[in-house]
Design an enzyme around this catalytic site. Structure first.
Site, mmCIF file in Angstrom:
data_model
loop_
_atom_site.group_PDB
_atom_site.id
_atom_site.type_symbol
_atom_site.label_atom_id
_atom_site.label_comp_id
_atom_site.label_asym_id
_atom_site.label_seq_id
_atom_site.Cartn_x
_atom_site.Cartn_y
_atom_site.Cartn_z
ATOM 1 C CG ASN A 8 -1.863 1.124 1.303
ATOM 2 O OD1 ASN A 8 -1.827 2.008 0.444
ATOM 3 N ND2 ASN A 8 -2.720 1.122 2.301
ATOM 4 N NE ARG A 89 -5.893 1.582 -0.512
ATOM 5 C CZ ARG A 89 -5.949 2.658 0.237
ATOM 6 N NH1 ARG A 89 -4.874 3.099 0.855
ATOM 7 N NH2 ARG A 89 -7.083 3.297 0.395
ATOM 8 C CG HIS A 178 -12.073 3.458 2.794
ATOM 9 N ND1 HIS A 178 -12.758 4.536 3.327
ATOM 10 C CD2 HIS A 178 -10.761 3.707 2.978
ATOM 11 C CE1 HIS A 178 -11.876 5.404 3.806
ATOM 12 N NE2 HIS A 178 -10.673 4.935 3.613
ATOM 13 N NE ARG A 239 -8.816 12.572 2.978
ATOM 14 C CZ ARG A 239 -8.807 11.257 2.834
ATOM 15 N NH1 ARG A 239 -9.887 10.616 2.436
ATOM 16 N NH2 ARG A 239 -7.718 10.585 3.091
ATOM 17 C CD GLU A 384 -8.327 -1.045 3.985
ATOM 18 O OE1 GLU A 384 -7.761 -0.693 5.034
ATOM 19 O OE2 GLU A 384 -8.718 -0.254 3.120
#
Ligand code: ADP
Length: 398
Positions: A8, A89, A178, A239, A384
């Site tokens: 990742n 990823r 996600h 964010r 993940e």
């Protein structure tokens, strides 16, 4: 046994986990941080034992070299070619990928063409892939897209009410993110219930630094809170999430901001950090809430309000809701946020929650609703990296 590495890559970091498949044993995991800066950090963990090395990591090439060297030095592998698969990823797969892809020159070209949709992420993902491909030329490399799982969302949900050409010519639509996490926890809850995935409807709350909530109907994503980019949806660490677009033009004029400056503020200086004025980290916010800090309390309230508005909408869109799942840093660990969200939903959704149990749980798979709750509520740690390793392993075996 097959050794598969999940990768990742961000613009300044590189996270990895090496799995032995299909047993899912983690042989080593780690992260290279502060890539590009003079004071890089390389951390690894083997069998629970952690090592931290402070070393300059000028670029991703050096990060990959450090990583590969650490595998040999720690006797994880003897030769590089023992690694048979590398799952990368990739944040943005656009409308091109609804599942994990083996990297070919065509796939690489498409991901390259999507860089303008994910300027912070896709270039780093590609860069890192190329470095790994250089050191592991014989391994199978795959791209596992954050957006792929959400490709089942219907046009009436993914389109914005703007001129249609913005979509047809410029690809503007909801893509979400996600995906691997929403997929993993929604599948896992069906396994726990011992029911076919097709019969289970779940709202998955991936609440980390970045956060998104998804509506999963019978194993398929039918809505997700992130939009065109990971800036949309719920309130996040830094964010803003969903916003009336006119705020952007108004503040650009007021403060004389360039589009780049505005983008930076909405991505890096908003969310929990923006409202609290002191931190993007849910733990810091909680500490200040405990001291009765008004802005911290307001931060939590907005966070909860944003989340329940999305969950409420998805509850209606799903028609029947069986489960709510909390995952990621905040979802797995922040009992207060979970409690505040669940208390706000309790009446409308007929929830019966064991708040005593909820208050004690951190990072553990467990059901926190009572048996008479109309909707079951679970905490399920996400994984993940494992999804990435599994997808790569399956493609390798094909
Ligand atoms: P990302 O992967 O998006 O960077 P994470 O999933 O690691 O983010 O989540 C980071 C968030 O999780 C931070 O806001 C952090 O405060 C929160 N978090 C992590 N551990 C705890 C904890 N024990 N209690 C409360 N919040 C936590």
């Amino acid at each position: 046994m097959t050794k598969i590495i999940s990768v990742n890559a961000g613009s300044s970091s590189l996270k990895f986990k090496l799995f032995e498949m299909p047993t899912e044993d983690v042989l080593i995991s780690g992260i290279a941080e502060r890539i590009g800066l003079a004071d890089g950090i390389f951390k690894i963990e083997i069998n629970g034992e952690k090592k931290v090395i402070n070393i300059p990591i000028p670029n991703h090439k050096v990060a990959v070299e450090l990583l590969m060297k650490s595998l040999i030095e720690n006797n994880i592998i003897k030769k590089f070619d023992e690694i048979e698969g590398v799952g990368h990823r990739v944040v943005q797969g656009g409308s091109h990928f609804d599942k994990t892809a083996v990297v070919t020159p065509e796939v690489e070209e498409i991901v390259e063409s999507l860089c303008n949709l994910a300027p912070l992420h896709n270039p780093a993902n590609l860069l890192c892939y190329r470095e790994f491909k250089n050191v592991l030329p014989t391994a199978l490399h795959t791209f596992v897209f954050d957006t792929a799982f959400h490709q089942t969302i219907e046009p009436e949900t993914y389109l914005y009410p703007v001129p249609y050409e913005w979509y047809s010519e410029h690809k503007v639509r909801k893509y979400g993110a996600h995906g691997t996490s929403h997929q993993f926890v929604s599948k896992r809850v069906a396994e726990i219930l011992n029911k076919p995935l097709e019969d289970v409807n779940t709202i998955t709350c991936h609440l980390g630094n970045g956060a998104s909530i998804s509506a999963i109907k019978g194993g398929k994503s039918i809505n997700t809170s992130m939009g065109f980019t990971p800036l949309g949806g719920v309130m996040m660490g830094t964010r803003c999430g969903d916003l009336d677009p006119s705020v952007v033009f108004y503040m650009q004029q007021k403060l004389g901001l360039t589009p780049q400056e505005t983008d930076f503020i909405l991505n890096k200086k908003s969310g929990m950090l923006g409202i609290s004025g002191f931190s993007s980290d849910a733990r810091d916010i909680q500490d200040k809430v405990d001291e009765n800090d008004e802005r911290a309390i307001l931060t939590q309230k907005i966070y909860v309000n944003r989340a329940i508005n999305i969950i409420g909408g998805y509850f209606v869109q799903l028609g029947r809701l069986d489960n709510i799942v909390f995952t990621a840093g905040i979802g797995e660990n922040d009992a207060t946020i979970r409690e505040l969200i669940l208390k706000s939903l309790e009446e409308a959704l007929g929830l019966e929650i064991d708040y005593e149990l909820n208050s004690k749980i951190r990072g553990k798979e467990i059901k926190i609703s009572k048996d008479n709750s109309k909707v079951a509520v679970y905490i399920i740690p996400t994984n993940e990296e494992l999804v990435i390793a599994y997808d790569t392993y399956s493609l390798l075996k094909k």
